[in-house]
Write an enzyme that holds these catalytic residues in place. Structure first.
Site, mmCIF file in Angstrom:
data_model
loop_
_atom_site.group_PDB
_atom_site.id
_atom_site.type_symbol
_atom_site.label_atom_id
_atom_site.label_comp_id
_atom_site.label_asym_id
_atom_site.label_seq_id
_atom_site.Cartn_x
_atom_site.Cartn_y
_atom_site.Cartn_z
ATOM 1 N N GLY A 33 -0.721 -8.440 2.563
ATOM 2 C CA GLY A 33 -0.714 -7.624 3.783
ATOM 3 C C GLY A 33 -1.393 -6.274 3.653
ATOM 4 O O GLY A 33 -1.636 -5.601 4.648
ATOM 5 N N ASN A 51 -12.590 -9.448 6.956
ATOM 6 C CA ASN A 51 -13.266 -10.741 7.106
ATOM 7 C C ASN A 51 -12.655 -11.589 8.212
ATOM 8 O O ASN A 51 -12.921 -12.790 8.296
ATOM 9 C CB ASN A 51 -13.194 -11.514 5.776
ATOM 10 N N ASP A 85 -3.891 -13.935 7.332
ATOM 11 C CA ASP A 85 -3.666 -14.415 5.959
ATOM 12 C C ASP A 85 -2.174 -14.673 5.733
ATOM 13 O O ASP A 85 -1.353 -13.775 5.899
ATOM 14 C CB ASP A 85 -4.157 -13.363 4.951
ATOM 15 N N ASP A 101 -0.685 -12.561 12.653
ATOM 16 C CA ASP A 101 -1.368 -12.113 11.448
ATOM 17 C C ASP A 101 -2.213 -13.312 10.985
ATOM 18 O O ASP A 101 -1.958 -14.443 11.403
ATOM 19 C CB ASP A 101 -0.318 -11.724 10.402
HETATM 20 C C1 BG6 Z 1 -4.686 -9.167 4.313
HETATM 21 C C2 BG6 Z 1 -4.254 -9.895 3.061
HETATM 22 O O1 BG6 Z 1 -4.535 -9.989 5.429
HETATM 23 O O2 BG6 Z 1 -6.052 -8.778 4.206
HETATM 24 C C3 BG6 Z 1 -4.504 -9.004 1.863
HETATM 25 O O3 BG6 Z 1 -2.879 -10.206 3.158
HETATM 26 C C4 BG6 Z 1 -5.963 -8.581 1.824
HETATM 27 O O4 BG6 Z 1 -4.154 -9.712 0.687
HETATM 28 C C5 BG6 Z 1 -6.319 -7.896 3.124
HETATM 29 O O5 BG6 Z 1 -6.183 -7.673 0.742
HETATM 30 C C6 BG6 Z 1 -7.772 -7.431 3.179
HETATM 31 O O6 BG6 Z 1 -8.629 -8.530 3.232
HETATM 32 P P1 BG6 Z 1 -10.207 -8.413 3.134
HETATM 33 O O7 BG6 Z 1 -10.696 -9.766 3.601
HETATM 34 O O8 BG6 Z 1 -10.648 -7.292 4.046
HETATM 35 O O9 BG6 Z 1 -10.549 -8.123 1.714
HETATM 36 MG MG MG Z 2 -0.439 -11.886 6.089
#
Ligand code: BG6
Ligand code: MG
Length: 231
Positions: free
Chosen positions: A59, A129, A24, A22
């Protein structure tokens, strides 16, 4: 609580050929960036929000996070889309500041060990992202596949993104270890029938086969031993 499953029968040796990370909370800590940007949006919309509420979003996809923040407030799709875009614009400002210094301790050493052991490496993230953040962290050349929940029908806690990552690196899920910091991600990886390492407190990642506080000083050989011992 969800119980760990054992992907292959007792008698068969465990062979691990891939690791699916994973992003983040495992490779980098973006929780504060997500908090700051959701808080800014919530303040602009006069919706109550705080760090505790943010922790519950760990997550979850961006859309699922916004739905959780909105609760029973019913908004039209165009307004929801605008809020998701606005939140991401704020988040991108933080991402531009990221460098390899934002890698969590232990990550580079572990990647180096995996590489020299011929282990295939993937990232399976809930973040749209993920490519950009991987680039900012200088990890693009370290990984064989990058997938996110927008490549598959269902976001975590569904197993789809882990199954897709295994397919991308050409391995059956039971030959992969998934490393996750979120309850929803641990469930997703278990349901994909991977071996699961949970990073964080028991109450969050307790369903994983192996639980660690983080990847700092974690040696690949020790991790493999822990997986062998867990069933
Ligand atoms: C996850 C994070 O990996 O990605 C979440 O743990 C986050 O907190 C999610 O909302 C979506 O991320 P993004 O970059 O598409 O806004
Ligand atoms: Mg995570």
């Amino acid at each position: 609580m969800l119980q760990p499953q054992f992907p292959i029968p007792d008698a068969e040796p465990i062979v691990i050929r891939g690791v699916v990370f994973d992003m983040d909370g495992v490779l980098t800590d973006t929780l504060e960036f997500h908090y700051q940007t959701w808080q800014r949006l919530a303040d602009e919309e006069n919706i109550p929000f705080d760090r505790k509420a943010n922790e519950a979003l760990r997550g979850l996809s961006r859309r699922d996070s916004l739905m959780a923040i909105l609760g029973d407030r019913m908004l039209g799709e165009a307004i929801v889309e605008e809020m998701l875009d606005r939140k991401n614009r704020y988040f991108l400002e933080f991402i531009q500041t990221m460098t390899q210094d934002h890698l969590l301790p232990g990550v580079l050493d572990l990647l180096q060990e995996l590489r020299s052991d011929g282990i295939r490496i993937a990232i399976a993230s809930a973040s749209q992202n993920v490519d950009l953040v991987t680039r900012q962290l200088g990890l693009t050349d370290w990984v064989d596949a990058i997938t996110n929940v927008y490549n598959v029908p269902h976001p975590k806690p569904a197993p789809d993104v882990f199954l897709y990552a295994a397919e991308q690196i050409g391995l059956p899920p039971h030959q992969c270890i998934a490393i996750e910091d979120a309850e929803s991600g641990v469930k997703a990886a278990l349901d994909a029938r991977m071996w699961v390492v949970g990073l964080g407190p028991q109450e969050r990642v307790g369903a994983a086969h192996v639980i660690l506080s983080n990847l700092n000083s974690v040696r690949w050989k020790d991790l493999l031993d822990k997986i062998q011992c867990c069933r």
